[in-house]
Write an enzyme that holds these catalytic residues in place. Structure first.
Site, mmCIF file in Angstrom:
data_model
loop_
_atom_site.group_PDB
_atom_site.id
_atom_site.type_symbol
_atom_site.label_atom_id
_atom_site.label_comp_id
_atom_site.label_asym_id
_atom_site.label_seq_id
_atom_site.Cartn_x
_atom_site.Cartn_y
_atom_site.Cartn_z
ATOM 1 N N ARG A 89 -7.648 11.362 19.218
ATOM 2 C CA ARG A 89 -7.253 11.144 20.627
ATOM 3 C C ARG A 89 -6.887 12.465 21.295
ATOM 4 O O ARG A 89 -7.279 12.734 22.432
ATOM 5 C CB ARG A 89 -6.062 10.185 20.710
ATOM 6 C CG ARG A 89 -6.481 8.743 20.624
ATOM 7 C CD ARG A 89 -5.287 7.879 20.388
ATOM 8 N NE ARG A 89 -4.667 8.200 19.089
ATOM 9 C CZ ARG A 89 -3.886 7.376 18.408
ATOM 10 N NH1 ARG A 89 -3.601 6.209 18.897
ATOM 11 N NH2 ARG A 89 -3.400 7.714 17.246
ATOM 12 N N LYS B 235 3.069 0.954 3.246
ATOM 13 C CA LYS B 235 2.736 -0.118 4.191
ATOM 14 C C LYS B 235 2.810 -1.447 3.450
ATOM 15 O O LYS B 235 2.487 -1.499 2.259
ATOM 16 C CB LYS B 235 1.312 0.071 4.731
ATOM 17 C CG LYS B 235 1.177 1.335 5.538
ATOM 18 C CD LYS B 235 -0.203 1.453 6.116
ATOM 19 C CE LYS B 235 -0.332 2.787 6.845
ATOM 20 N NZ LYS B 235 -1.636 3.358 6.794
ATOM 21 N N ARG C 289 -8.876 16.971 5.887
ATOM 22 C CA ARG C 289 -9.661 17.293 4.681
ATOM 23 C C ARG C 289 -11.021 17.861 5.076
ATOM 24 O O ARG C 289 -11.594 17.454 6.082
ATOM 25 C CB ARG C 289 -9.857 16.027 3.827
ATOM 26 C CG ARG C 289 -8.616 15.604 3.093
ATOM 27 C CD ARG C 289 -8.812 14.276 2.386
ATOM 28 N NE ARG C 289 -8.100 13.211 3.050
ATOM 29 C CZ ARG C 289 -8.265 11.920 2.802
ATOM 30 N NH1 ARG C 289 -9.148 11.524 1.897
ATOM 31 N NH2 ARG C 289 -7.579 11.007 3.447
ATOM 32 N N HIS D 54 -12.424 4.002 -0.272
ATOM 33 C CA HIS D 54 -12.427 3.051 0.862
ATOM 34 C C HIS D 54 -13.160 1.754 0.497
ATOM 35 O O HIS D 54 -13.667 1.052 1.364
ATOM 36 C CB HIS D 54 -13.100 3.655 2.123
ATOM 37 C CG HIS D 54 -12.309 4.745 2.768
ATOM 38 N ND1 HIS D 54 -12.877 5.904 3.260
ATOM 39 C CD2 HIS D 54 -10.981 4.854 3.017
ATOM 40 C CE1 HIS D 54 -11.943 6.683 3.770
ATOM 41 N NE2 HIS D 54 -10.779 6.081 3.635
ATOM 42 N N ARG E 272 -2.583 -1.897 -3.453
ATOM 43 C CA ARG E 272 -3.734 -1.022 -3.271
ATOM 44 C C ARG E 272 -3.580 0.121 -4.280
ATOM 45 O O ARG E 272 -2.570 0.823 -4.277
ATOM 46 C CB ARG E 272 -3.739 -0.454 -1.866
ATOM 47 C CG ARG E 272 -4.924 0.431 -1.649
ATOM 48 C CD ARG E 272 -4.865 1.080 -0.312
ATOM 49 N NE ARG E 272 -6.148 1.665 -0.013
ATOM 50 C CZ ARG E 272 -6.534 1.992 1.199
ATOM 51 N NH1 ARG E 272 -5.756 1.769 2.220
ATOM 52 N NH2 ARG E 272 -7.714 2.531 1.398
ATOM 53 N N GLU F 237 -13.404 2.091 15.453
ATOM 54 C CA GLU F 237 -13.110 0.888 16.252
ATOM 55 C C GLU F 237 -12.733 1.219 17.691
ATOM 56 O O GLU F 237 -12.900 0.393 18.579
ATOM 57 C CB GLU F 237 -11.954 0.104 15.612
ATOM 58 C CG GLU F 237 -12.328 -0.553 14.295
ATOM 59 C CD GLU F 237 -11.118 -1.040 13.503
ATOM 60 O OE1 GLU F 237 -10.089 -1.386 14.115
ATOM 61 O OE2 GLU F 237 -11.204 -1.063 12.260
ATOM 62 N N GLY G 180 -8.808 9.329 7.160
ATOM 63 C CA GLY G 180 -9.743 9.519 6.057
ATOM 64 C C GLY G 180 -11.069 8.936 6.533
ATOM 65 O O GLY G 180 -11.077 7.842 7.092
ATOM 66 N N GLU H 237 -8.068 -4.108 5.309
ATOM 67 C CA GLU H 237 -7.945 -3.896 3.863
ATOM 68 C C GLU H 237 -6.840 -4.768 3.256
ATOM 69 O O GLU H 237 -6.965 -5.246 2.135
ATOM 70 C CB GLU H 237 -7.666 -2.415 3.585
ATOM 71 C CG GLU H 237 -8.883 -1.550 3.856
ATOM 72 C CD GLU H 237 -8.541 -0.120 4.242
ATOM 73 O OE1 GLU H 237 -7.865 0.057 5.286
ATOM 74 O OE2 GLU H 237 -8.924 0.803 3.517
ATOM 75 N N ASN I 234 0.875 -1.177 0.000
ATOM 76 C CA ASN I 234 0.000 0.000 0.000
ATOM 77 C C ASN I 234 0.912 1.227 0.000
ATOM 78 O O ASN I 234 1.356 1.681 1.047
ATOM 79 C CB ASN I 234 -0.882 -0.049 1.258
ATOM 80 C CG ASN I 234 -1.817 1.139 1.358
ATOM 81 O OD1 ASN I 234 -1.767 2.065 0.540
ATOM 82 N ND2 ASN I 234 -2.671 1.124 2.369
HETATM 83 P P1 AMP Z 1 -6.857 5.312 10.856
HETATM 84 O O1 AMP Z 1 -6.640 6.310 9.758
HETATM 85 O O2 AMP Z 1 -7.919 4.311 10.551
HETATM 86 O O3 AMP Z 1 -5.575 4.671 11.332
HETATM 87 O O4 AMP Z 1 -7.426 6.147 12.139
HETATM 88 C C1 AMP Z 1 -6.676 7.152 12.733
HETATM 89 C C2 AMP Z 1 -7.576 7.933 13.691
HETATM 90 O O5 AMP Z 1 -8.061 7.046 14.717
HETATM 91 C C3 AMP Z 1 -6.868 9.079 14.427
HETATM 92 O O6 AMP Z 1 -7.703 10.231 14.421
HETATM 93 C C4 AMP Z 1 -6.738 8.557 15.836
HETATM 94 O O7 AMP Z 1 -6.740 9.577 16.792
HETATM 95 C C5 AMP Z 1 -8.006 7.730 15.959
HETATM 96 N N1 AMP Z 1 -7.919 6.819 17.094
HETATM 97 C C6 AMP Z 1 -7.129 5.741 17.241
HETATM 98 N N2 AMP Z 1 -7.299 5.192 18.487
HETATM 99 C C7 AMP Z 1 -8.212 5.966 19.132
HETATM 100 C C8 AMP Z 1 -8.813 5.945 20.432
HETATM 101 N N3 AMP Z 1 -8.496 5.013 21.325
HETATM 102 N N4 AMP Z 1 -9.721 6.906 20.727
HETATM 103 C C9 AMP Z 1 -10.046 7.863 19.838
HETATM 104 N N5 AMP Z 1 -9.523 7.934 18.591
HETATM 105 C C10 AMP Z 1 -8.606 6.999 18.239
#
Ligand code: AMP
Length: 395
Positions: free
Chosen positions: A286, A16, A242, A182, A94, A332, A213, A380, A9
């Site tokens: 977070r 990745k 974005r 996605h 990807r 998640e 995203g 993915e 990816n």
């Molecule tokens: P991704 O692009 O799918 O890796 O998601 C990244 C986003 O997930 C970022 O905004 C992170 O802050 C958020 N995220 C990951 N773990 C947590 C958590 N425990 N609580 C809140 N947001 C989280």
């Protein structure tokens, strides 16, 4: 007999990869890793199938790590002695854009490569990095077939009304369409849902892929019928940096009154907007959740408002709603965001279960809820590996 698949990816600032072993009809992760910070301060980290870090390095001097070619070379050097002896049968890539033509993964040959290059204008920030990844594997793994797996392909099932804009038809014909993205994540979730909740999987489901995203997809009987993203991955929900949906008149204003050119506008919409732009603090959920600054709360409120609004819109596109699925980093892991969205969707018949939600579900609606809500982790890379196996007729 076991076989190995490499999934790559290659994004605009990170690469990745996952190495899978395929035996007894199952895919097992051997390694997964990434090189992040390409062009700034690259960092390379690899974990094995048990999530133990087996290799980690960084490059202090940003000049050393400049560009994709260098990063891909480092990856190839590491992979060479680590690919399983069982033999690599293919590489799954990807690829963000399959244009109007590709509605399924495909083994890459000269014609396909030519087509993918012609789609660069549709995804100028992402497609070139994907193509660099394909070029590199053709170089360092000669003779191994490459399979392109598209983020747009799963949405090619949209009806004409969901696929077009209100522009004169010649624009649609030349490719100005609501592609949606996605798709690999949604396809994985559609398959997982068949196993987890078969009756809901046959019905009307909104999947919220909430990460850096973010987008949402309406699934009817497991097929994509609409998506919040459109011609580019800018549309729909606000994201880490974005903007999400915006009145095109704003762009005219920026051009006329602010004298902004295409590159400046692109930078604003892709890199300085969304959660970062509204909060002025961070693109990371977070950080926003733990901040006491009212601007962080404002960014969260806007994010949730748009998701609740789109849940209703996608339910309308399907004529009802049986299920709501949360996935990706925020979906998640953030019980707060899920709770706010579920409470905002109570009018659709979703009865929220706070205790189940605090434990990350997987089911976060009450047993009697008209709309079932689930937390399902996406994968993915596994979806790409499965596609690669089937495109190579190995399953
Ligand atoms: P991704 O692009 O799918 O890796 O998601 C990244 C986003 O997930 C970022 O905004 C992170 O802050 C958020 N995220 C990951 N773990 C947590 C958590 N425990 N609580 C809140 N947001 C989280």
């Amino acid at each position: 007999m076991s076989k190995a698949i490499l999934v790559l990816n290659a994004g605009s600032s990170s690469i990745k990869f996952t190495v899978f072993n395929y035996h007894d009809g199952e895919l097992h992760v051997c390694y997964n890793g990434q090189i992040e910070g390409i062009g700034t301060r690259p960092h390379f980290k690899v974990k094995d199938g048990d999530e133990r870090v087996v290799y980690e390095t960084g490059w202090e001097n940003p000049l050393l790590g400049k560009g994709h070619a260098y990063a891909l070379e480092q990856l190839a050097t590491w992979l060479d002695p680590h690919l399983p002896e069982a033999g690599l049968i293919g590489v799954g890539h990807r690829v963000v854009h399959g244009g109007p033509k590709y509605s399924a993964p495909i083994v890459i040959d000269g014609t396909v490569l030519h087509d993918l290059e012609s789609f660069v204008s549709l995804a100028p920030l992402h497609q070139p990095a994907n193509l660099a990844g394909i070029d590199a594997t053709m170089d360092f793994l000669p003779g191994i077939p490459n399979v392109a797996c598209f983020d747009t392909a799963f949405h090619r099932s949209h009806s004409l009304v969901a696929d077009r804009y209100g522009l004169p038809t010649e624009f649609y014909t030349e490719g100005v369409r609501r592609y949606g993205f996605h798709g690999l994540s949604y396809e994985y979730i559609a398959r997982a849902l068949k196993r987890i909740d078969p009756s809901i999987a046959q019905g009307k489901v909104v999947v919220a892929h909430l990460g850096n995203g973010s987008s949402m997809c309406a699934l009817s009987g497991g097929r994509s019928v609409d998506s919040t993203m459109g011609f580019t991955a800018l549309d729909g929900l606000p994201m880490g940096t974005r903007c999400g949906q915006i009145d095109p008149g704003v762009l005219l204003y920026l051009m006329r009154e602010k004298r902004m050119g295409a590159e400046q506008i692109e930078g604003l919409l892709y890199k300085r907007s969304g959660l970062l732009g509204i909060s002025g603090i961070s693109m990371d959920m977070r950080n926003l959740e733990s901040s006491l600054d009212p601007r962080a709360a404002e960014a969260i409120d806007y994010y949730v408002f748009r998701i609740v609004r789109e849940t209703g819109a996608l339910a309308a596109a399907m004529g009802g709603l049986d299920g709501l699925v949360f996935t990706a980093g925020i979906g998640e892991n953030s019980s707060l965001i899920r709770e706010l969205i579920c409470r905002g969707s109570a009018w659709l018949g979703l009865a929220f279960d706070p205790e189940a939600n605090a434990g990350h579900g997987p089911r976060i609606s009450t047993p009697g809820s008209k709309v079932a809500a689930w937390v399902i982790p996406t994968d993915e890379e596994r979806m790409i590996a499965l596609h690669t196996l089937s495109a190579l007729r190995e399953v």
